[in-house]
Design a protein around this motif. Sequence first.
Motif, short mmCIF file in Angstrom:
data_model
loop_
_atom_site.label_atom_id
_atom_site.label_comp_id
_atom_site.label_asym_id
_atom_site.label_seq_id
_atom_site.Cartn_x
_atom_site.Cartn_y
_atom_site.Cartn_z
N GLU A 172 6.04 82.57 19.56
CA GLU A 172 5.70 81.48 18.65
C GLU A 172 5.53 80.15 19.37
OE1 GLU A 172 8.56 83.44 18.27
OE2 GLU A 172 7.58 84.83 16.92
N ASP A 230 -0.58 88.19 20.19
CA ASP A 230 0.63 88.75 19.58
C ASP A 230 0.42 89.23 18.15
OD1 ASP A 230 2.56 88.21 21.81
OD2 ASP A 230 1.94 86.16 21.43
N LEU A 231 -0.04 88.34 17.27
CA LEU A 231 -0.14 88.71 15.85
C LEU A 231 -1.19 89.79 15.59
CD1 LEU A 231 0.85 88.29 12.97
CD2 LEU A 231 -0.85 86.47 12.73
N LEU A 261 6.68 85.72 14.63
CA LEU A 261 5.78 86.88 14.61
C LEU A 261 6.24 87.92 13.59
CD1 LEU A 261 3.44 88.57 15.75
CD2 LEU A 261 4.99 89.33 17.55
N GLN A 266 4.07 88.99 10.21
CA GLN A 266 3.60 90.36 10.12
C GLN A 266 4.20 91.07 8.90
OE1 GLN A 266 4.53 92.70 13.57
NE2 GLN A 266 3.81 94.57 12.66
#
Length: 158
Positions: free
Chosen positions: A42, A53-54, A138, A142
């Motif tokens: 983040e 990442d996401l 994250l 998600q």
Amino acid sequence: MSETPEKSAKASKSSQAAQPAATDKANSAAKPAKPAPKPKPEDKPFAAFINDDLLPALKQSLTERHQAPISLELVEGDRPVVGGNCWMVQGVLPSDRRFWLCFESDSITSGKTIALAETGSDPSLLESFLIDEKRINLALLQSRLLQRLNGQKWFGGN
């Protein structure tokens, strides 16, 4: 008064004995520094966090739910329903189901909204997304996105 050779030898032995002890104390006091903590995803710049990442995490989670995305990308453009420029994670799932996770600015802590569209339709509602959360990371982004898509019954019956 001059020192005798015996006293001089004793003095040098005692000063030599004292030096290693002082050095040992200095060595034990100077412990190796702890490695710097690994930066959180983040903390990355917005686009790097989303792309590195996401998006991969979402792709994996959606694939595990038998909804491998046809398209999943970060774009800057017109916000669905109400217009206005924003950053969006756009996703197209099987059966042409679509979603837009919109960010007011290029920061994961900025205001977020979500729009959804069933097969063959345009999005007609823009909902607030994660408005009460103080810390965005994250796992939270998600899980809440997947929870919202599951609420649409896009992963099968509930």
